[in-house]
Write an enzyme that holds these catalytic residues in place. Structure first.
Site, short mmCIF file in Angstrom:
data_model
loop_
_atom_site.label_atom_id
_atom_site.label_comp_id
_atom_site.label_asym_id
_atom_site.label_seq_id
_atom_site.Cartn_x
_atom_site.Cartn_y
_atom_site.Cartn_z
N ALA A 144 0.86 -1.17 0.00
CA ALA A 144 0.00 0.00 0.00
C ALA A 144 0.90 1.23 0.00
O ALA A 144 2.07 1.15 0.40
CB ALA A 144 -0.88 -0.02 1.24
N GLY A 150 0.64 -4.89 1.01
CA GLY A 150 -0.55 -4.92 0.15
C GLY A 150 -0.29 -5.61 -1.18
O GLY A 150 -1.22 -6.14 -1.80
N GLU A 209 -0.73 -9.17 -0.49
CA GLU A 209 -2.17 -9.38 -0.25
C GLU A 209 -2.96 -9.33 -1.57
O GLU A 209 -3.90 -10.09 -1.77
CB GLU A 209 -2.68 -8.34 0.74
CG GLU A 209 -2.08 -8.55 2.13
CD GLU A 209 -2.30 -7.37 3.05
OE1 GLU A 209 -1.87 -6.24 2.71
OE2 GLU A 209 -2.89 -7.54 4.12
N GLU A 251 4.56 -4.93 7.31
CA GLU A 251 3.82 -3.83 7.95
C GLU A 251 4.30 -3.55 9.37
O GLU A 251 4.28 -2.42 9.83
CB GLU A 251 2.32 -4.15 7.97
CG GLU A 251 1.63 -4.06 6.63
CD GLU A 251 1.67 -5.35 5.82
OE1 GLU A 251 2.47 -6.27 6.16
OE2 GLU A 251 0.92 -5.44 4.84
N1 CAA Z 1 4.58 3.20 -0.72
C1 CAA Z 1 4.99 4.36 -1.26
N2 CAA Z 1 6.13 4.48 -1.97
C2 CAA Z 1 6.89 3.40 -2.10
C3 CAA Z 1 6.55 2.16 -1.55
C4 CAA Z 1 5.32 2.08 -0.83
N3 CAA Z 1 4.88 0.93 -0.30
N4 CAA Z 1 7.51 1.26 -1.85
C5 CAA Z 1 8.43 1.92 -2.57
N5 CAA Z 1 8.07 3.20 -2.73
C6 CAA Z 1 8.79 4.27 -3.43
C7 CAA Z 1 9.98 4.74 -2.65
O1 CAA Z 1 9.58 5.70 -1.67
C8 CAA Z 1 10.82 5.34 -3.74
O2 CAA Z 1 10.30 6.59 -4.06
P1 CAA Z 1 11.29 7.89 -4.20
O3 CAA Z 1 12.16 7.56 -5.40
O4 CAA Z 1 10.36 9.03 -4.44
O5 CAA Z 1 12.07 7.96 -2.95
C9 CAA Z 1 10.55 4.42 -4.93
O6 CAA Z 1 9.33 3.75 -4.64
C10 CAA Z 1 11.64 3.37 -5.12
O7 CAA Z 1 11.79 2.68 -3.88
P2 CAA Z 1 13.21 2.46 -3.16
O8 CAA Z 1 14.14 3.58 -3.49
O9 CAA Z 1 12.95 2.19 -1.72
O10 CAA Z 1 13.68 1.14 -3.94
P3 CAA Z 1 14.70 0.01 -3.39
O11 CAA Z 1 14.98 -0.85 -4.57
O12 CAA Z 1 15.82 0.64 -2.65
O13 CAA Z 1 13.85 -0.81 -2.29
C11 CAA Z 1 11.89 -1.96 -1.44
C12 CAA Z 1 12.74 -1.58 -2.68
C13 CAA Z 1 12.68 -2.92 -0.56
C14 CAA Z 1 10.64 -2.65 -1.97
C15 CAA Z 1 11.54 -0.69 -0.64
O14 CAA Z 1 11.00 0.28 -1.54
C16 CAA Z 1 10.53 -0.90 0.44
O15 CAA Z 1 10.86 -1.42 1.50
N6 CAA Z 1 9.26 -0.48 0.20
C17 CAA Z 1 8.21 -0.54 1.21
C18 CAA Z 1 7.74 -1.97 1.42
C19 CAA Z 1 6.67 -1.99 2.48
O16 CAA Z 1 6.90 -1.69 3.65
N7 CAA Z 1 5.45 -2.37 2.10
C20 CAA Z 1 4.31 -2.44 3.01
C21 CAA Z 1 3.49 -1.16 2.88
S1 CAA Z 1 2.23 -1.04 4.12
C22 CAA Z 1 0.97 -2.00 3.54
O17 CAA Z 1 1.03 -2.57 2.46
C23 CAA Z 1 -0.24 -2.09 4.45
C24 CAA Z 1 -1.20 -3.17 4.07
O18 CAA Z 1 -1.29 -4.21 4.65
C25 CAA Z 1 -2.12 -2.98 3.00
#
Ligand code: CAA
Length: 264
Positions: free
Chosen positions: A72, A115, A118, A138
């Protein structure tokens, strides 16, 4: 097909009025396909369109090579209050995919986190590239899964592994995901889309109402006791003998020819 802001919607085959595959590609590359409100609106509108289209017999949802979906949209959620989340019933509209009646396949390459994992589990079949990485991180953000992860992951891979993933936030690779029962097949990354299309076309070549009923019967097993589920199966199995496609399917076998289902 309609054009959308955050997804690509295509039809593959099915130009003769049946057997087509609806193909949804999540397309927010700069955010690794993070699922914001616009993605949800677009996916729902695409599903509505594919539902109405009688020529579509199966749907594939995929992302990019790097990310199916990284979760998400954290930036969208970060400032929200409890009342914002409650009043919007945030994430509830993803139930549209869970309740979609035609068969769905998630073709997962790269990250399927939070998400994203999911969303993949909302589909009927998960096919993974060997590059796929699944997780429910999360807890590292101070929340828990919110689109069904604590329930669907546990049913898919069991309590021990689901607890491990949800409490530590660690990712698992495609091989561990297959071993755990989360995905049905793992293929080399460059074969993912062809494999998903072939599976979807195979499903779409069947009788659509029978495929919908088969899906309903399997899903019933998650919602009922064994006795109730078996009764449901038997009732719908018997009911299929009222269809033209049962007559055609069995006649084709006896006559040693391929069936030509009419979806009736
Ligand atoms: N939401 C918003 N933006 C996101 C995102 C997310 N879930 N995942 C990645 N992005 C964005 C980053 O902020 C980044 O944007 P900027 O260039 O503007 O900074 C861009 O996508 C590229 O991401 P990274 O630079 O972080 O890429 P990476 O290759 O270094 O890392 C990754 C990849 C390990 C997937 C890392 O992006 C990450 O950890 N993302 C978040 C994963 C996460 O925590 N997901 C759970 C979200 S909460 C949820 O989903 C609740 C639910 O149950 C529904």
């Amino acid at each position: 097909m309609t054009e959308f802001e955050t997804i690509l919607l295509e039809r593959k085959g099915g130009t003769d009025g049946k057997g087509g595959v609806g193909w949804i590609t999540l397309n927010r590359p700069k955010a690794l396909n993070a699922l914001n409100a616009q993605v949800l609106d677009d996916v729902i509108a695409a599903l509505d369109e594919l539902d109405r289209d009688d020529s579509i017999g199966a749907v594939v949802i995929t992302g990019s090579a790097k990310a199916f979906a990284a979760g998400a949209d954290i930036k969208e959620m970060a400032p929200k209050s409890y009342m914002d989340m409650f009043l919007a019933d945030y994430f509830a509209r993803w139930d549209r995919l869970a309740n979609f009646r035609k068969p769905t396949i998630a073709a997962v390459s790269g990250y399927a986190l939070g998400g994203g994992c999911e969303l993949a589990m909302l589909c009927d079949i998960l096919i993974a590239a060997d590059s796929a990485k699944f997780g429910q991180p999360e807890i590292t953000l101070g929340v828990i899964p919110g689109i069904g992860g604590s329930q669907r992951l546990t049913r898919a891979i069991g309590k021990a592994k689901a607890m491990d993933l949800i409490l530590t936030g660690r990712m698992i690779g495609a091989e561990e995901a297959e071993r755990s029962g989360l995905v049905s097949r793992v293929v080399p990354a460059d074969e993912l889309l062809d494999t998903a299309l072939e599976a979807a076309q195979t499903i779409a070549s069947m009788s659509l109402p029978v495929a919908m009923i088969a899906k309903e019967a399997v899903n019933r097993s998650f919602e009922s006791t064994l006795a109730e589920g078996l009764l449901f199966e038997r009732r719908v199995f018997h009911s299929l003998f009222a269809t033209e496609d049962q007559k055609e399917g069995m006649a084709a076998f006896v006559e040693k020819r391929p069936p030509n289902f009419s979806n009736r």
